[in-house]
Design a protein around this motif. Structure first.
Motif, PDB file in Angstrom:
ATOM      1  N   ALA A   1       0.848  -1.202   0.000  1.00 34.77           N
ATOM      2  CA  ALA A   1       0.000   0.000   0.000  1.00 34.77           C
ATOM      3  C   ALA A   1       0.883   1.252   0.000  1.00 34.77           C
ATOM      4  CB  ALA A   1      -0.918  -0.049   1.222  1.00 34.77           C
ATOM      5  N   SER A   2       0.416   2.282   0.681  1.00 38.05           N
ATOM      6  CA  SER A   2       1.148   3.549   0.604  1.00 38.05           C
ATOM      7  C   SER A   2       2.157   3.731   1.738  1.00 38.05           C
ATOM      8  CB  SER A   2       0.162   4.715   0.625  1.00 38.05           C
ATOM      9  OG  SER A   2      -0.618   4.648   1.801  1.00 38.05           O
ATOM     10  N   LYS A   3       2.142   2.802   2.683  1.00 41.16           N
ATOM     11  CA  LYS A   3       3.063   2.953   3.815  1.00 41.16           C
ATOM     12  C   LYS A   3       4.484   2.526   3.412  1.00 41.16           C
ATOM     13  CE  LYS A   3       3.884   1.329   8.504  1.00 41.16           C
ATOM     14  NZ  LYS A   3       3.565   0.299   9.494  1.00 41.16           N
ATOM     15  N   PRO A   4       5.452   3.357   3.681  1.00 36.37           N
ATOM     16  CA  PRO A   4       6.826   2.993   3.313  1.00 36.37           C
ATOM     17  C   PRO A   4       7.458   2.054   4.337  1.00 36.37           C
ATOM     18  CG  PRO A   4       6.789   5.186   4.260  1.00 36.37           C
ATOM     19  CD  PRO A   4       5.361   4.710   4.239  1.00 36.37           C
ATOM     20  N   THR A   5       8.453   1.320   3.913  1.00 36.91           N
ATOM     21  CA  THR A   5       9.218   0.498   4.854  1.00 36.91           C
ATOM     22  C   THR A   5       9.882   1.433   5.872  1.00 36.91           C
ATOM     23  OG1 THR A   5      11.063   0.569   3.301  1.00 36.91           O
ATOM     24  CG2 THR A   5       9.699  -1.393   3.263  1.00 36.91           C
ATOM     25  N   PRO A   6       9.703   1.170   7.151  1.00 30.94           N
ATOM     26  CA  PRO A   6      10.128   2.159   8.145  1.00 30.94           C
ATOM     27  C   PRO A   6      11.614   2.172   8.475  1.00 30.94           C
ATOM     28  CG  PRO A   6       9.024   0.326   9.224  1.00 30.94           C
ATOM     29  CD  PRO A   6       8.915   0.075   7.755  1.00 30.94           C
ATOM     30  N   LYS A   7      12.321   1.059   8.299  1.00 31.49           N
ATOM     31  CA  LYS A   7      13.722   1.028   8.733  1.00 31.49           C
ATOM     32  C   LYS A   7      14.645   0.495   7.636  1.00 31.49           C
ATOM     33  CE  LYS A   7      14.920   0.094  12.909  1.00 31.49           C
ATOM     34  NZ  LYS A   7      15.229  -0.648  14.150  1.00 31.49           N
ATOM     35  N   PRO A   8      14.671   1.180   6.519  1.00 33.00           N
ATOM     36  CA  PRO A   8      15.506   0.677   5.418  1.00 33.00           C
ATOM     37  C   PRO A   8      16.999   0.882   5.700  1.00 33.00           C
ATOM     38  CG  PRO A   8      14.611   2.820   4.842  1.00 33.00           C
ATOM     39  CD  PRO A   8      13.998   2.448   6.169  1.00 33.00           C
ATOM     40  N   VAL A   9      17.819  -0.068   5.271  1.00 28.53           N
ATOM     41  CA  VAL A   9      19.284   0.085   5.370  1.00 28.53           C
ATOM     42  C   VAL A   9      19.948  -0.202   4.024  1.00 28.53           C
ATOM     43  CG1 VAL A   9      19.528  -0.363   7.827  1.00 28.53           C
ATOM     44  CG2 VAL A   9      19.498  -2.278   6.209  1.00 28.53           C
ATOM     45  N   SER A  10      19.153  -0.161   2.972  1.00 30.29           N
ATOM     46  CA  SER A  10      19.712  -0.362   1.636  1.00 30.29           C
ATOM     47  C   SER A  10      19.401   0.855   0.790  1.00 30.29           C
ATOM     48  CB  SER A  10      19.130  -1.627   0.996  1.00 30.29           C
ATOM     49  OG  SER A  10      17.717  -1.567   0.979  1.00 30.29           O
ATOM     50  N   GLY A  11      20.053   0.978  -0.320  1.00 30.60           N
ATOM     51  CA  GLY A  11      19.849   2.123  -1.197  1.00 30.60           C
ATOM     52  C   GLY A  11      20.981   2.225  -2.189  1.00 30.60           C
ATOM     53  N   SER A  12      21.547   3.410  -2.305  1.00 27.00           N
ATOM     54  CA  SER A  12      22.623   3.616  -3.269  1.00 27.00           C
ATOM     55  C   SER A  12      23.505   4.761  -2.791  1.00 27.00           C
ATOM     56  CB  SER A  12      22.049   3.972  -4.645  1.00 27.00           C
ATOM     57  OG  SER A  12      21.470   5.265  -4.606  1.00 27.00           O
ATOM     58  N   ILE A  13      24.638   4.924  -3.442  1.00 28.12           N
ATOM     59  CA  ILE A  13      25.528   6.026  -3.083  1.00 28.12           C
ATOM     60  C   ILE A  13      24.809   7.360  -3.292  1.00 28.12           C
ATOM     61  CG2 ILE A  13      27.605   7.262  -3.818  1.00 28.12           C
ATOM     62  CD1 ILE A  13      28.928   4.597  -4.312  1.00 28.12           C
ATOM     63  N   GLU A  14      24.096   7.463  -4.385  1.00 36.18           N
ATOM     64  CA  GLU A  14      23.447   8.737  -4.698  1.00 36.18           C
ATOM     65  C   GLU A  14      22.227   8.990  -3.828  1.00 36.18           C
ATOM     66  OE1 GLU A  14      24.613  11.150  -6.814  1.00 36.18           O
ATOM     67  OE2 GLU A  14      26.343   9.818  -6.708  1.00 36.18           O
ATOM     68  N   ALA A  15      21.461   7.942  -3.564  1.00 35.36           N
ATOM     69  CA  ALA A  15      20.203   8.124  -2.829  1.00 35.36           C
ATOM     70  C   ALA A  15      20.374   7.925  -1.328  1.00 35.36           C
ATOM     71  CB  ALA A  15      19.152   7.152  -3.364  1.00 35.36           C
ATOM     72  N   GLY A  16      21.548   7.477  -0.912  1.00 35.33           N
ATOM     73  CA  GLY A  16      21.745   7.176   0.493  1.00 35.33           C
ATOM     74  C   GLY A  16      21.339   5.753   0.794  1.00 35.33           C
ATOM     75  N   PHE A  17      21.563   5.352   2.034  1.00 39.80           N
ATOM     76  CA  PHE A  17      21.326   3.956   2.375  1.00 39.80           C
ATOM     77  C   PHE A  17      20.203   3.789   3.391  1.00 39.80           C
ATOM     78  CE2 PHE A  17      25.346   3.976   0.300  1.00 39.80           C
ATOM     79  CZ  PHE A  17      25.301   2.826  -0.465  1.00 39.80           C
TER      80      PHE A  17
END
Lengths: 749, 166
Positions: free
Chosen positions: A240-256
């Motif tokens: 749904a519209s709720k985002p994952t609350p504790k992300p630790v992944s991503g990218s160099i540009e977008a952050g982790f």
């Protein structure tokens, strides 16, 4: 291959778990105290266990991982040097740095005792060349062990010539009782000098098990780079519209910490500091890449990742399976290009490959440090085989990099320009100069034993016993004799230094050397001014110099730490001034006359792969001129070659610019106006018209011979337009070349 | 006796077939010349006198003129990555440079040698590229190539290798 990789990862993770698992919890909670823990302090295994073999891969990695252990055995007796090689670099230790050698005999060090005599003599410099009378106990040992009668003036190498079979015998069997200190130079031998060192257990090398983790050549400053996999979620999560609350992944540009919305397969982590954190699969697309390469369609986005191995490649979860709790892992690569003049940036980590590794709930997984940088601030080394998974660079990326790449012979521009990490060589050179002296400086005589004896020479005090220094000097007339004098400690003069190791030699050596040092410092995780401190330490104490160590040279004025600090301070002082000095020192002025020509489509580096060139073949830049139009020299200098042929370059000249130490080649002219030996002013008309090719072809060549002539081929060239712009002669406006300062822009001459 | 005569006839027949085949195909096969000595003027070319190296790619034996294609390399190009094509022509009494692509231009072999020769040269070059990267990568590389960038002999050579760009 997959099986091997799986075993490798298993070994790596087990190694991590071993270390982390056996550290008392009170210590583990205080990461600062972890640095003080040594391998000998780790408690014994609670259960029997074993590791698998890597099979044939053992030959490549230098040791076999296979072993088993019993409950009650200590990790230091089980772990091998090879297990901790990548993380801590124990092989760089000298034996004398680990333990007092005075009371030890050869039999006490398994690393040496197990070696055949012939191998040992190759490991310790010159040990086979000393007279037996200079090695107390050796002659007696040979007599007792094998009944060999020797002469005091014989050497072990001479004895081996007569008794070849002796070379295959174990050191422990023939010289086991000999005191270690009887062997000349044993104190300077590093662990890595001995064959088979990776197979040795940590406890077999005296003193190694007592070294705190924070005191290794590459110290372990934190151990919190693993977590446990908890639950694996599928695509229904967070649909749904709720985002994952504790992300630790991503990218160099977008952050982790990039949250995911609208269906996010991921794994949830557990373990200290990672409770409830979410690592998304690569299906979670995030912005990535930078610069020109990052702007290529399809190269500006990556699947979510982390960087526990640093920036070499990314670690991704390719998919999850809720039913089995499995996570499939993969790697992702990118392409970067930081040219000599142009930083093209990097693509996203978009070149994804499966790794063939699956983990399940409760498995230990490698996360890297939770540093907000995807773990890359303190990277661990990945198995080298992972690099082999790198896919081919896409053609669209190759076409961008090949258009901008410099030739192999780049350099030769004095000290102007930057090294890795944006380090300014000119400023670095001056910073060293404040500490070490000038180009003609002669240091004091040093004798470390064996071949390591001689003088520090020149501005950077490169020792005369270094192989690269000797190669340069030996190539000069009288160089060999000079080296003999330097080796023996005979007096040498400043004039000698300037003659046999010229300032140009010193600078060229300096750039190569410092580039390596910078790369080492960066690979060790240093950034900012700490890079300068660290490369100073490496320069001062060698590649194995302990970080911020308190070792000092014979003068004792500076330690490794204070040398680095002083260098960094000097660098800060001179960096801005040296950049402008670099420009000012260039004897080349912006052209004041009309600049001829426009850039042709045949750019530097144009590709002709089917004609024997892999993506990079055009050695120069073509310039369109009209029939009968005159063409001027962009650089001044001496005409060192003037030739005409029926094809190829047609009529061409080489103009050697001494200060820049480059050749400007102007080729494919219809008519040449200047002769060999003539001096040409910048902007002087030198030719008219063009060959049947319809263009003028120019090259900047750095492969200059003694006669000031350039060589042939792409190797030894740089992008001529980039170069001329860099030295301030011209600038490009679209396909037009114009004066660096056009007369109407307020910069009158 | 009869049998040995038949064997002799059979062997003579085989030998004759081989000789006729060689004559028939002599001018139609790109050949990496093993048996012929290098052209006399090769060692005096600038790449050689300046410390570089070369690799024979193809040789074409004509009626009175032989054509040679070499990839030459500068002294610094020890890994032989950046070839400069050198086309030589030899007769019984001469050895001449038809073209040396020192500047690394894109140029047509057929501008300096007959089209038949140019085709064989181009085919030999593509064949080398294919051998070095493998069939799959080779096909992928040229799959989306712009045919306008290729010369006639190149397009012909690619067709011989199963790639049609038109």
């Amino acid at each position: 291959m997959r099986d091997l990789l799986r075993r490798w990862l298993a070994a790596l993770l087990i190694g991590c778990a071993l270390i982390a698992g056996f550290i008392p919890s009170a210590i583990a909670a205080d990461l600062g105290a972890v640095e003080a823990v040594s391998f000998n302090q780790l408690p014994p295994f609670e259960q029997d266990g074993s590791w698998p073999s890597v099979g044939e891969l053992a030959r490549d990695i230098g040791y076999d991982t296979a072993r088993s252990w019993l409950a009650g055995e200590y990790p230091a007796d089980v772990l091998k040097i090879g297990d901790i090689l990548d993380g801590l670099h124990p092989e760089d230790f000298r034996l004398s740095e680990l333990a007092v050698l005075d009371n030890l005999s050869i039999a006490d060090i398994k690393l040496i005792a197990d070696l055949p005599l012939a191998s040992f003599l190759q490991s310790v410099p010159f040990s086979g060349d000393w007279l037996l009378e200079q090695m107390p106990g050796v002659a007696d040992a040979l007599t007792q062990a094998i009944g060999l009668a020797t002469q005091p003036t014989e050497t072990l190498n001479q004895i081996l010539l007569d008794y070849v079979e002796l070379g295959d015998m174990r050191m422990g069997d023939i010289l086991g009782a000999v005191p270690l200190t009887a062997i000349p130079n044993i104190d300077i031998a590093k662990i890595s000098d001995f064959a088979g060192f990776k197979e040795q257990t940590l406890s077999s090398i005296p003193g190694l098990g007592n070294i705190p983790l924070g005191k290794f050549p590459i110290p372990l400053t934190s151990l919190s780079f693993t977590a446990q996999q908890d639950i694996a979620f599928g695509a229904k999560e967070y649909s749904a519209s709720k985002p994952t609350p504790k992300p630790v992944s991503g990218s160099i540009e977008a952050g982790f910490q990039v949250p995911c919305v609208g269906g996010c397969p991921h794994i949830e982590l557990t373990g200290t500091g990672w409770q409830g954190d979410q690592w998304m699969t690569k299906g979670h697309r995030v912005p990535d890449g930078r610069g020109i390469l990052g702007a290529i369609p399809g190269m500006g986005e990556a699947g979510a990742y982390r960087l526990p191995f640093g920036e070499t490649f990314a670690l991704q979860i390719r998919s999850t399976d809720e039913k089995t709790g499995a996570a499939e892992w993969g790697l992702a690569f990118r392409v970067c290009s930081s040219g000599f003049f142009v930083d093209l940036g990097c693509t996203a980590y978009a070149l994804e490959v499966p790794l063939g590794i699956t983990t399940y709930e409760k498995d230990t997984i490698l996360t890297g440090l939770k540093d907000g940088m995807g773990g890359r601030s303190q990277p661990v080394r990945a198995p080298p085989e992972w690099e082999a998974l790198r896919p081919a660079t896409p053609p669209e990326v190759r076409s961008v990099t090949s258009r901008h790449r410099s030739g192999q012979g780049r350099g030769g521009f004095g000290l102007c320009g930057e090294g890795p990490g944006g380090i300014n060589f000119q400023a670095l050179s001056e910073a060293y100069g404040y500490i070490e002296g000038g180009y003609s400086s002669v240091g004091s005589y040093v004798n470390l034993g064996g071949r390591e004896r001689g003088y520090g020479l020149g501005k950077y005090q490169y020792m005369s016993y270094r192989a690269d220094v000797r190669q340069i000097i030996q190539a000069k007339p009288g160089g060999a004799a000079f080296l003999q004098r330097a080796d023996s400690g005979a007096a040498i003069s400043s004039a000698d230094v300037e003659r046999f190791l010229t300032p140009a030699d010193q600078d060229a050596l300096f750039k190569r050397d410092q580039t390596r040092n910078i790369e080492q410092a960066i690979s060790e995780g240093f950034t900012g001014s700490r890079i300068i401190e660290r490369i100073g330490q490496i320069h001062y104490g060698g590649t194995a110099a302990p970080i911020d160590g308190d070792w000092a040279d014979t003068h004792g004025r500076l330690t490794l730490k204070t040398y680095g600090e002083e260098l960094a301070e000097n660098y800060q002082k001179v960096s801005s001034a040296s950049a402008s000095k670099c420009k000012a020192a260039t004897p080349v002025k912006p052209l004041e006359t009309k600049v001829t020509g426009t850039l042709s489509a045949q750019e530097y580096g144009s590709s002709r792969p089917h004609r024997g060139c892999e993506g990079f073949c055009h050695a120069g830049q073509d310039i369109d001129i009209d029939e009968g139009e005159e063409f001027q020299a962009y650089l001044g200098g001496t005409v060192t070659r003037r030739e005409c042929h029926d094809g190829g370059y047609y009529c061409f000249i080489d103009i050697y610019n001494e200060e820049l130490d480059v050749v400007l080649r102007i080729a494919e002219a219809e008519e040449i106006f200047v002769e060999e030996g003539q001096t040409v002013e910048p902007g002087q008309v030198v030719s008219r018209g063009h060959a049947p090719t319809g263009v003028i072809h120019i090259e900047i060549r750095t492969d200059v011979n003694d006669a000031g002539q350039g060589g042939y081929g792409v190797a030894g060239t740089v992008d001529p337009i980039d170069f001329l712009e860099e030295v301030g002669v011209i600038r490009r406006e679209g396909i037009r070349l114009v004066e660096a300062h056009s007369p109407d822009d307020g910069h009158g001459h | 006796m009869k049998i040995s005569r038949r064997i002799s006839q059979f062997l003579i027949g085989i030998a004759a077939f081989v000789m006729v085949s060689q004559l028939a195909f002599r001018n139609h096969l790109p050949a990496i010349a093993q048996q012929n000595a290098a052209p006399a003027c090769l060692s005096t070319q600038p790449h050689a006198t300046s410390g570089g190296s070369e690799k024979l790619v193809s040789q074409y034996e004509g009626d009175s003129t032989d054509y040679w294609l070499y990839y030459t390399y500068g002294a610094l190009d020890t890994e032989q990555q950046y070839a400069m094509e050198l086309v030589l022509t030899t007769t019984a009494n001469s050895c001449d440079v038809a073209y040396w692509n020192a500047a690394g231009h894109s140029f047509s072999y057929s501008s300096v040698v007959p089209m038949d020769v140019a085709k064989q040269f181009s085919l030999a070059g593509f064949q080398q590229h294919l051998d070095s990267v493998g069939q799959q990568a080779f096909a992928a590389y040229y799959a989306s190539a712009d045919p306008s960038l290729f010369f006639e002999e190149d397009l012909w050579a690619l067709r011989q290798l199963g790639i049609s760009l038109e």
